[in-house]
Write an enzyme that holds these catalytic residues in place. Structure first.
Site, short mmCIF file in Angstrom:
data_model
loop_
_atom_site.label_atom_id
_atom_site.label_comp_id
_atom_site.label_asym_id
_atom_site.label_seq_id
_atom_site.Cartn_x
_atom_site.Cartn_y
_atom_site.Cartn_z
N GLU A 58 21.66 14.00 0.21
CA GLU A 58 21.73 12.61 -0.23
C GLU A 58 21.25 12.53 -1.67
OE1 GLU A 58 18.87 9.81 1.47
OE2 GLU A 58 20.54 8.46 1.88
N GLY A 60 0.83 -1.20 0.00
CA GLY A 60 0.00 0.00 0.00
C GLY A 60 0.85 1.24 0.00
N GLY A 68 2.47 4.77 1.27
CA GLY A 68 2.99 5.21 2.55
C GLY A 68 2.02 6.09 3.30
N GLU A 96 15.71 4.08 10.74
CA GLU A 96 16.95 3.96 9.96
C GLU A 96 16.80 4.86 8.75
OE1 GLU A 96 19.54 2.49 10.81
OE2 GLU A 96 18.98 0.96 12.24
N CYS A 134 21.93 3.78 1.57
CA CYS A 134 21.97 4.79 2.63
C CYS A 134 23.39 4.93 3.16
CB CYS A 134 21.02 4.39 3.75
SG CYS A 134 21.31 2.70 4.31
N VAL A 143 -1.45 3.27 4.04
CA VAL A 143 -1.21 2.13 4.94
C VAL A 143 -0.13 2.48 5.97
CG1 VAL A 143 -0.46 -0.29 5.04
CG2 VAL A 143 -1.98 0.46 3.21
N GLY A 144 0.93 3.16 5.51
CA GLY A 144 2.01 3.56 6.43
C GLY A 144 1.49 4.50 7.51
P1 NAD Z 1 10.80 6.73 1.60
O1 NAD Z 1 11.07 7.36 2.91
O2 NAD Z 1 10.21 7.52 0.52
O3 NAD Z 1 9.82 5.47 1.79
C1 NAD Z 1 10.10 4.44 2.70
C2 NAD Z 1 8.81 3.76 3.09
O4 NAD Z 1 7.99 4.68 3.79
C3 NAD Z 1 7.98 3.27 1.90
O5 NAD Z 1 7.40 2.03 2.21
C4 NAD Z 1 6.92 4.36 1.78
O6 NAD Z 1 5.74 3.91 1.16
C5 NAD Z 1 6.70 4.71 3.24
N1 NAD Z 1 6.08 6.01 3.48
C6 NAD Z 1 6.11 7.11 2.67
N2 NAD Z 1 5.40 8.11 3.23
C7 NAD Z 1 4.93 7.66 4.42
C8 NAD Z 1 4.13 8.24 5.46
N3 NAD Z 1 3.67 9.50 5.39
N4 NAD Z 1 3.84 7.48 6.54
C9 NAD Z 1 4.31 6.23 6.65
N5 NAD Z 1 5.05 5.62 5.69
C10 NAD Z 1 5.36 6.33 4.60
O7 NAD Z 1 12.19 6.08 1.18
P2 NAD Z 1 12.55 5.35 -0.18
O8 NAD Z 1 12.61 6.38 -1.25
O9 NAD Z 1 11.67 4.17 -0.36
O10 NAD Z 1 14.04 4.83 0.16
C11 NAD Z 1 15.19 5.60 0.04
C12 NAD Z 1 15.55 6.27 1.35
O11 NAD Z 1 15.69 5.30 2.37
C13 NAD Z 1 16.88 7.00 1.30
O12 NAD Z 1 16.77 8.23 1.96
C14 NAD Z 1 17.82 6.09 2.07
O13 NAD Z 1 18.92 6.72 2.65
C15 NAD Z 1 16.90 5.52 3.09
N6 NAD Z 1 17.46 4.25 3.57
C16 NAD Z 1 17.98 4.17 4.84
C17 NAD Z 1 18.54 2.99 5.30
C18 NAD Z 1 19.11 2.84 6.68
O14 NAD Z 1 19.23 1.70 7.14
N7 NAD Z 1 19.48 3.89 7.37
C19 NAD Z 1 18.58 1.88 4.45
C20 NAD Z 1 18.05 2.01 3.17
C21 NAD Z 1 17.48 3.19 2.75
#
Ligand code: NAD
Length: 477
Positions: free
Chosen positions: A378, A200, A202, A244, A278, A205-206
């Site tokens: 980033e 779903g 973010g 994270e 990341c 569902v998030g």
């Molecule tokens: P994102 O933050 O856009 O999305 C991550 C997840 O959050 C997805 O499942 C998304 O659907 C959900 N989401 C989005 N909006 C939301 C909301 N309002 N409420 C709840 N959930 C929501 O990240 P991305 O683009 O999928 O991934 C890349 C990012 O993740 C980069 O910034 C990267 O650095 C970070 N990352 C961090 C680590 C770590 O371990 N520190 C590892 C991998 C990636």
């Protein structure tokens, strides 16, 4: 064309209440590859209810019972490792060689976590008190697209080790990888409701997971802005959070380092996972008096990178995940040029012969200053920024001059010196002379790279709540 039209709730694959269809595009070809039907807030609530109902019995299971489940999960995930690797290559553009290894590693995680659980004392004595570590409750797990199965496996394994039940909201971009993982979880025969997975959006569902009173903790991996939003949403119900988040890791090459090894390794540390990591070492810090040598080595290493169809064994850099992310990386390359950085290699546009997919030219900028946008934000693509410094103290100051603090790297032929510098770097993990693997050591960020740690005993503690019993052996007289 494949179609994923079910979610996994209470041990069953069910048609979601949500009806939105989301297109899945193969980043290597730019062509539509499939569709996923997304769940909605109602699906999230059903999954939360199933996890809540399963929690009382599951939270009382023994280590031996949970250990047996983790072993079954390991076997089931390993049995599908080749399918998972194929999905990673096709859906995400992960190079074949690293995707196979990563899929096996994903399975391995369940055994690592089992070992950590067995070694962990769930009951301790602290002064006069008996302290019992209890499972925190129902956990909402929210993951990004850049290493989907791996993140889900780690979080689910740790939650199970702690005795928590979970609802997973994976990235909508990773539906195929998730489907294979869910089928593996189902094959492992867990009690219904222990693991629920709802594809779903973010913000649908998030957000439901982040606000629902029956979710006690959120374990999130993703971007810093979304992590902040989740923390804000969760505070009203006082959710525990493990976040994270993003990074802008510095790679400090000291003046006595073996440049012939350190610089190509630094390029690899920036380009890992197609530059979408990341922990990518995106800022390369080199001593000013050895700058020209570093530039030549970095340029040569970047130009030796084979970019292309990730199914080919020789390829080490595949495409960026989506058109949107591709455009974002292009925008940063344009900003680097506009702000006056020296483009050593790569640059705007696609590599020759790779016009269809979302391929980026392996890019290296030199002459980058700490104030430039490409040194601060980033990028999430194969774009390396070289900065120079005069003294060791200046190198440390530049490395730490960032809102992030996820990871750092340092190279030197003098190990005592490298360790001294590592002690001064503000990052959750510091790698000395290379890129090391350890999935038991804590992982997580200082500053805006997050809150809390994953992996090993620190990761397990984040799913446990201490309860102190005082007077456990006392009798009224
Ligand atoms: P994102 O933050 O856009 O999305 C991550 C997840 O959050 C997805 O499942 C998304 O659907 C959900 N989401 C989005 N909006 C939301 C909301 N309002 N409420 C709840 N959930 C929501 O990240 P991305 O683009 O999928 O991934 C890349 C990012 O993740 C980069 O910034 C990267 O650095 C970070 N990352 C961090 C680590 C770590 O371990 N520190 C590892 C991998 C990636």
């Amino acid at each position: 064309m494949y179609s994923i039209d079910q979610v996994y709730i209470n041990g069953q694959f069910v048609t979601p209440h949500g009806e939105e269809l989301f297109d899945l595009v193969n980043p290597t070809t730019g062509q539509l590859a499939g569709q996923v039907r997304l769940g909605d807030a109602e699906d999230a609530r059903r999954a939360i209810a199933a996890a809540k109902a399963a929690f009382p019995a599951f939270s009382r299971t023994s280590k031996a019972e949970r250990g047996a489940m983790l072993e079954r999960l390991h076997a089931a995930v390993l049995a599908r490792a080749d399918d998972a690797a194929a999905a990673l290559v096709e859906e995400y553009g992960g190079p074949l060689n690293t995707s196979v290894a990563r899929s096996r590693y994903t399975a391995r995680m369940f055994l690592d976590v089992k070992q950590v659980m067995e070694d962990h004392a769930f009951e301790k004595t602290v002064n006069t008190a008996t302290v019992k570590l209890e499972p925190v409750g129902v956990v909402g797990i929210i993951t990004p697209w850049n290493s989907s199965a791996w993140f889900i496996a780690n979080k689910v394994a740790t939650a199970i080790a702690a005795g928590c039940t979970v609802v997973v909201k994976p990235s909508e971009l990773s539906a195929r990888q998730n489907q294979i993982l869910i089928e593996s979880f189902h094959a492992a025969g867990l009690p219904p409701g222990v693991v629920n997975i709802v594809n779903g959006r973010g913000d649908v569902v998030g957000a439901e997971l982040s606000t629902h009173p029956d979710i006690t903790k959120i374990s999130f991996t993703g971007s810093t802005p979304v992590g902040k939003q989740i923390a804000r949403l969760g505070v009203d119900t006082m959710k525990r959070v493990t976040l994270e988040l993003g990074g802008k890791s510095a790679n400090v090459i000291l003046d006595d380092a073996d440049f012939a090894r350190a610089i190509p390794t630094a390029v690899a540390a920036c380009y890992m996972n197609n530059g979408q990591a990341c922990i990518a070492g995106a800022r390369l810090l080199v001593p000013a008096h050895r700058l020209e040598e570093a530039k030549a080595l970095a340029k040569a290493a970047a130009e030796a990178v084979v970019v292309g169809d990730p199914r080919e064994a020789a390829v080490s850099l595949g495409p960026i995940v989506t058109q949107k992310q591709y455009e974002r990386v292009q925008r940063y390359i344009a900003i680097g040029i506009e702000e006056g950085a020296e483009l050593l290699t790569g640059g705007l546009g696609r590599p020759a012969g790779l016009e269809a997919g979302y391929f980026v030219r392996p890019t290296v900028f030199a002459g980058v200053t700490p104030a430039m946008t490409i040194a601060r934000e980033e990028i999430f693509g194969p774009v390396l920024s070289i900065l120079s410094y005069e003294t060791e103290q200046e190198a440390i100051a530049i490395a730490n001059d960032t809102p992030y603090g996820l990871q750092a790297y340092v190279s030197s032929t003098d190990l005592a010196r490298a360790n001294r510098v590592a002690d001064q770097l503000v990052a959750g993990r510091v790698h000395i002379n290379g890129i090391h693997d350890d999935l038991i050591a804590p992982f997580g960020g200082f500053k805006q790279s997050g809150i809390g740690r994953e992996f090993g005993p620190y990761g397990l503690e984040a799913y446990l709540e201490p309860k102190a019993i005082l007077g456990a052996a006392a009798q009224y007289r």
